[in-house]
Design a protein around this motif. Structure first.
Motif, PDB file in Angstrom:
ATOM      1  N   GLU A 318     -24.436 -29.648   3.659  1.00  0.00           N
ATOM      2  CA  GLU A 318     -25.447 -29.019   4.505  1.00  0.00           C
ATOM      3  C   GLU A 318     -26.843 -29.058   3.893  1.00  0.00           C
ATOM      4  OE1 GLU A 318     -23.950 -25.103   5.003  1.00  0.00           O
ATOM      5  OE2 GLU A 318     -22.135 -25.734   6.069  1.00  0.00           O
ATOM      6  N   ALA A 319     -26.986 -29.718   2.733  1.00  0.00           N
ATOM      7  CA  ALA A 319     -28.231 -29.608   1.984  1.00  0.00           C
ATOM      8  C   ALA A 319     -29.325 -30.555   2.448  1.00  0.00           C
ATOM      9  CB  ALA A 319     -27.962 -29.842   0.494  1.00  0.00           C
ATOM     10  N   SER A 320     -28.997 -31.570   3.231  1.00  0.00           N
ATOM     11  CA  SER A 320     -29.988 -32.581   3.571  1.00  0.00           C
ATOM     12  C   SER A 320     -31.131 -31.999   4.402  1.00  0.00           C
ATOM     13  CB  SER A 320     -29.334 -33.727   4.352  1.00  0.00           C
ATOM     14  OG  SER A 320     -30.319 -34.670   4.735  1.00  0.00           O
ATOM     15  N   ASP A 321     -32.371 -32.331   3.988  1.00  0.00           N
ATOM     16  CA  ASP A 321     -33.539 -31.965   4.786  1.00  0.00           C
ATOM     17  C   ASP A 321     -34.105 -33.196   5.487  1.00  0.00           C
ATOM     18  OD1 ASP A 321     -34.556 -33.307   2.629  1.00  0.00           O
ATOM     19  OD2 ASP A 321     -35.880 -31.694   1.940  1.00  0.00           O
ATOM     20  N   ASP A 322     -33.294 -34.241   5.568  1.00  0.00           N
ATOM     21  CA  ASP A 322     -33.676 -35.490   6.223  1.00  0.00           C
ATOM     22  C   ASP A 322     -33.591 -35.297   7.740  1.00  0.00           C
ATOM     23  OD1 ASP A 322     -33.947 -38.030   7.243  1.00  0.00           O
ATOM     24  OD2 ASP A 322     -32.537 -38.956   5.858  1.00  0.00           O
ATOM     25  N   SER A 323     -34.707 -35.481   8.422  1.00  0.00           N
ATOM     26  CA  SER A 323     -34.728 -35.264   9.872  1.00  0.00           C
ATOM     27  C   SER A 323     -33.891 -36.285  10.627  1.00  0.00           C
ATOM     28  CB  SER A 323     -36.169 -35.307  10.387  1.00  0.00           C
ATOM     29  OG  SER A 323     -36.754 -36.586  10.142  1.00  0.00           O
ATOM     30  N   THR A 324     -33.560 -37.403   9.973  1.00  0.00           N
ATOM     31  CA  THR A 324     -32.749 -38.429  10.642  1.00  0.00           C
ATOM     32  C   THR A 324     -31.256 -38.259  10.361  1.00  0.00           C
ATOM     33  OG1 THR A 324     -32.783 -40.072   8.841  1.00  0.00           O
ATOM     34  CG2 THR A 324     -34.678 -40.030  10.335  1.00  0.00           C
ATOM     35  N   ALA A 325     -30.887 -37.283   9.540  1.00  0.00           N
ATOM     36  CA  ALA A 325     -29.478 -37.088   9.190  1.00  0.00           C
ATOM     37  C   ALA A 325     -28.676 -36.592  10.395  1.00  0.00           C
ATOM     38  CB  ALA A 325     -29.353 -36.098   8.035  1.00  0.00           C
ATOM     39  N   ARG A 326     -27.498 -37.156  10.560  1.00  0.00           N
ATOM     40  CA  ARG A 326     -26.613 -36.777  11.651  1.00  0.00           C
ATOM     41  C   ARG A 326     -25.172 -36.683  11.153  1.00  0.00           C
ATOM     42  NH1 ARG A 326     -30.954 -36.135  13.202  1.00  0.00           N
ATOM     43  NH2 ARG A 326     -31.969 -36.791  15.146  1.00  0.00           N
ATOM     44  N   LYS A 327     -24.407 -35.758  11.708  1.00  0.00           N
ATOM     45  CA  LYS A 327     -23.001 -35.666  11.344  1.00  0.00           C
ATOM     46  C   LYS A 327     -22.275 -36.934  11.771  1.00  0.00           C
ATOM     47  CE  LYS A 327     -22.521 -30.623  11.494  1.00  0.00           C
ATOM     48  NZ  LYS A 327     -21.812 -29.472  12.110  1.00  0.00           N
ATOM     49  N   ALA A 328     -21.306 -37.348  10.943  1.00  0.00           N
ATOM     50  CA  ALA A 328     -20.535 -38.555  11.219  1.00  0.00           C
ATOM     51  C   ALA A 328     -19.051 -38.228  11.130  1.00  0.00           C
ATOM     52  CB  ALA A 328     -20.903 -39.660  10.231  1.00  0.00           C
ATOM     53  N   PRO A 329     -18.194 -39.082  11.684  1.00  0.00           N
ATOM     54  CA  PRO A 329     -16.752 -38.815  11.633  1.00  0.00           C
ATOM     55  C   PRO A 329     -16.229 -38.747  10.201  1.00  0.00           C
ATOM     56  CG  PRO A 329     -17.241 -40.528  13.236  1.00  0.00           C
ATOM     57  CD  PRO A 329     -18.504 -40.293  12.461  1.00  0.00           C
ATOM     58  N   ARG A 332     -10.411 -41.372   8.189  1.00  0.00           N
ATOM     59  CA  ARG A 332      -9.177 -41.231   8.954  1.00  0.00           C
ATOM     60  C   ARG A 332      -8.157 -40.364   8.221  1.00  0.00           C
ATOM     61  NH1 ARG A 332      -6.727 -46.742  10.058  1.00  0.00           N
ATOM     62  NH2 ARG A 332      -5.547 -46.389   8.153  1.00  0.00           N
ATOM     63  N   ASP A 333      -7.638 -39.376   8.920  1.00  0.00           N
ATOM     64  CA  ASP A 333      -6.629 -38.457   8.390  1.00  0.00           C
ATOM     65  C   ASP A 333      -7.108 -37.695   7.146  1.00  0.00           C
ATOM     66  OD1 ASP A 333      -4.855 -38.900  10.395  1.00  0.00           O
ATOM     67  OD2 ASP A 333      -3.411 -40.030   9.212  1.00  0.00           O
ATOM     68  N   LEU A 334      -8.408 -37.482   7.056  1.00  0.00           N
ATOM     69  CA  LEU A 334      -8.961 -36.710   5.945  1.00  0.00           C
ATOM     70  C   LEU A 334     -10.083 -35.826   6.501  1.00  0.00           C
ATOM     71  CD1 LEU A 334      -8.294 -36.527   2.914  1.00  0.00           C
ATOM     72  CD2 LEU A 334     -10.176 -38.112   2.482  1.00  0.00           C
ATOM     73  N   SER A 335      -9.695 -34.917   7.358  1.00  0.00           N
ATOM     74  CA  SER A 335     -10.676 -34.120   8.094  1.00  0.00           C
ATOM     75  C   SER A 335     -11.435 -33.141   7.216  1.00  0.00           C
ATOM     76  CB  SER A 335      -9.978 -33.353   9.223  1.00  0.00           C
ATOM     77  OG  SER A 335      -8.989 -32.475   8.691  1.00  0.00           O
ATOM     78  N   THR A 336     -10.914 -32.860   6.023  1.00  0.00           N
ATOM     79  CA  THR A 336     -11.624 -31.936   5.132  1.00  0.00           C
ATOM     80  C   THR A 336     -12.867 -32.573   4.519  1.00  0.00           C
ATOM     81  OG1 THR A 336     -10.121 -32.574   3.343  1.00  0.00           O
ATOM     82  CG2 THR A 336      -9.598 -30.550   4.553  1.00  0.00           C
ATOM     83  N   ALA A 337     -12.988 -33.891   4.614  1.00  0.00           N
ATOM     84  CA  ALA A 337     -14.196 -34.568   4.146  1.00  0.00           C
ATOM     85  C   ALA A 337     -15.269 -34.484   5.223  1.00  0.00           C
ATOM     86  CB  ALA A 337     -13.902 -36.025   3.811  1.00  0.00           C
ATOM     87  N   LYS A 338     -16.480 -34.149   4.830  1.00  0.00           N
ATOM     88  CA  LYS A 338     -17.601 -34.061   5.752  1.00  0.00           C
ATOM     89  C   LYS A 338     -18.564 -35.210   5.475  1.00  0.00           C
ATOM     90  CE  LYS A 338     -15.744 -30.293   7.208  1.00  0.00           C
ATOM     91  NZ  LYS A 338     -14.945 -30.334   8.460  1.00  0.00           N
ATOM     92  N   CYS A 339     -18.987 -35.896   6.547  1.00  0.00           N
ATOM     93  CA  CYS A 339     -19.827 -37.075   6.389  1.00  0.00           C
ATOM     94  C   CYS A 339     -21.097 -36.953   7.225  1.00  0.00           C
ATOM     95  CB  CYS A 339     -19.075 -38.343   6.812  1.00  0.00           C
ATOM     96  SG  CYS A 339     -17.528 -38.620   5.907  1.00  0.00           S
ATOM     97  N   ILE A 340     -22.154 -37.592   6.748  1.00  0.00           N
ATOM     98  CA  ILE A 340     -23.399 -37.680   7.494  1.00  0.00           C
ATOM     99  C   ILE A 340     -23.944 -39.097   7.360  1.00  0.00           C
ATOM    100  CG2 ILE A 340     -24.028 -35.241   7.196  1.00  0.00           C
ATOM    101  CD1 ILE A 340     -26.030 -36.162   5.044  1.00  0.00           C
ATOM    102  N   THR A 341     -24.771 -39.487   8.313  1.00  0.00           N
ATOM    103  CA  THR A 341     -25.502 -40.750   8.217  1.00  0.00           C
ATOM    104  C   THR A 341     -26.984 -40.446   8.312  1.00  0.00           C
ATOM    105  OG1 THR A 341     -25.328 -41.091  10.613  1.00  0.00           O
ATOM    106  CG2 THR A 341     -23.654 -42.136   9.212  1.00  0.00           C
ATOM    107  N   SER A 342     -27.788 -41.352   7.780  1.00  0.00           N
ATOM    108  CA  SER A 342     -29.229 -41.194   7.803  1.00  0.00           C
ATOM    109  C   SER A 342     -29.880 -42.544   8.089  1.00  0.00           C
ATOM    110  CB  SER A 342     -29.733 -40.652   6.457  1.00  0.00           C
ATOM    111  OG  SER A 342     -31.144 -40.732   6.379  1.00  0.00           O
ATOM    112  N   LYS A 343     -30.981 -42.521   8.784  1.00  0.00           N
ATOM    113  CA  LYS A 343     -31.740 -43.744   9.060  1.00  0.00           C
ATOM    114  C   LYS A 343     -32.844 -43.975   8.040  1.00  0.00           C
ATOM    115  CE  LYS A 343     -30.911 -43.648  14.066  1.00  0.00           C
ATOM    116  NZ  LYS A 343     -31.561 -43.618  15.410  1.00  0.00           N
ATOM    117  N   SER A 344     -33.061 -43.022   7.158  1.00  0.00           N
ATOM    118  CA  SER A 344     -34.132 -43.142   6.172  1.00  0.00           C
ATOM    119  C   SER A 344     -33.834 -44.242   5.161  1.00  0.00           C
ATOM    120  CB  SER A 344     -34.326 -41.813   5.436  1.00  0.00           C
ATOM    121  OG  SER A 344     -34.711 -40.798   6.327  1.00  0.00           O
TER     122      SER A 344
END
Length: 384
Positions: A318-329, A332-344
């Motif tokens: 949750e720490a990103s202050d990147d305005s282009t950051a978005r939650k990502a899937p 597979r079969d590891l839902s406890t991992a949280k992912c984001i993508t960024s265009k920066s």
């Protein structure tokens, strides 16, 4: 140093099988867990062993010195943009990353180790600020004093750029050599200081349109750094690269790291030097009880407890202050991992996951590859 990737497992996927069946009444229940680890190995690496060369020992001590280096945003809260040169200095590279022409100075070959940090305030004129700070360790006070003389002489006669001139900075000790020069086409002023403290040299360079800010920055840097060094315990002579075997569960980086810590284990303050907001990152790691971080193709944090690991993973996600950051899937079969993508910066992806008292962070250019590497790291950490 070159680190070879562990051999990949056969096939593109790793399958961890659990119950796969139906209830008596035919209701479907949870099928096999099918982790996609892609091309990444799920076999533990060989132990890292001990440093057995002068350069390796020097690098270990430089990394440990990183635990006592002032954060740039402790000097000015605006200095939150990471920059180079930020890395440990060993005898193999000397001061060449900080002073490009220093390789031929007599004292450069005598450098034992050091650490440099750099960054800037990510703002436009007239408020732009640049910063570089370092501590360099020599065999004795005489060598440190000679290094100050040689380095300041080098800055007074640069091969490229405007020569630096002597100046004074209020509040600095008498032994400090202070210099100033015009930079950026005479639009900004740089103030540079070199101060011998026993067998070490404290160096700071500050650049801004506001000349008074540069003088304040070098003085504050010295004061804070001197206090850290005064409270510093002796740098350990322990030659173990990875005392607790964390690197066994870290996929090696695909190439040598420019920051010189790939394939190493570092402390929480040292790893914070590579964050934009270093002081905030360090406070987060302290709260999580982080004791060490293994660095390679992923970051593996050892925290104080399972609860602290879970909290740290959530903080990182949750720490990103990147305005282009978005939650990502999630992988597979590891839902406890949280992912984001960024265009920066051309685009990137990051996944983070807590595994017991450990936290894994994986960053890369392609989301699928980051997801696969995260899944492989999950399997590896489970084997520790």
């Amino acid at each position: 140093m070159n680190f070879k990737r562990a051999a990949a497992t056969a096939g593109a996927f790793l399958t961890v099988t659990v119950l796969a069946a139906c209830t008596v009444d035919g209701t479907a229940i949870r099928g096999p867990i099918d982790l996609d680890t892609g091309r990444f190995s799920t076999e533990l690496n060989a132990p890292a062993g001990s440093a057995d060369t002068e350069n390796q020992v020097s690098l270990l001590k430089a990394i440990r010195l990183g635990e006592q280096i002032v954060f740039r945003d402790e000097v000015d809260p605006a200095l939150t943009t990471f920059g180079m040169p930020t890395y440990p200095l060993s005898t193999s590279d000397g001061l060449r990353g900080v002073f490009s022409d220093a390789k031929d100075l007599p004292t450069t070959s005598k450098l034992l180790y050091g650490f440099s940090t750099a960054g800037s305030a990510d703002t436009d004129q007239p408020d732009s600020k640049g910063y570089n700070h370092g501590v360099f360790v020599y065999p004795d006070a005489a060598t440190a004093n000679a290094a100050v003389s040689e380095l300041s002489g080098l800055l007074r006669k640069p091969k490229i750029g405007t020569p630096a001139k002597s100046t004074t900075v209020a509040g600095m000790p008498a032994e400090t050599v202070a210099l100033t020069q015009m930079t950026a086409g005479n639009k900004t002023t740089a103030t540079l200081t070199l101060t011998p403290v026993g067998g070490t040299v404290i160096y700071t360079w500050a650049d801004a349109p506001n000349a008074e800010w540069t003088r304040t920055a070098v003085r504050v840097s010295y004061e804070k750094q001197k206090a850290l060094l005064a409270a510093m315990p002796p740098i350990s002579d322990d030659k173990q690269i990875d005392p607790h075997g964390l690197l066994r569960a870290v996929i090696p980086a695909s190439s040598d790291s420019a920051v010189r810590i790939s394939g190493q284990v570092v402390g929480p303050r040292t790893i914070s030097q590579f964050s934009g907001n270093s002081a905030k990152a360090y406070a987060t790691f302290q709260k999580a009880g982080v004791t060490e971080v293994a660095v390679g193709g992923a970051l593996l944090f050892a925290t104080g407890s399972d609860k602290q690991a879970a909290d740290l993973a959530a903080d990182i996600a949750e720490a990103s202050d990147d305005s282009t950051a978005r939650k990502a899937p999630s992988p597979r079969d590891l839902s406890t991992a949280k992912c984001i993508t960024s265009k920066s910066g051309g685009g990137s992806a990051t996944c983070v996951i807590a595994i017991g008292k450990y936290v894994v962070q994986v960053t890369g250019d392609k989301l699928l590859e980051v997801q696969q590497k995260t899944a492989a790291e999950y399997v590896l950490v489970k084997k520790l």
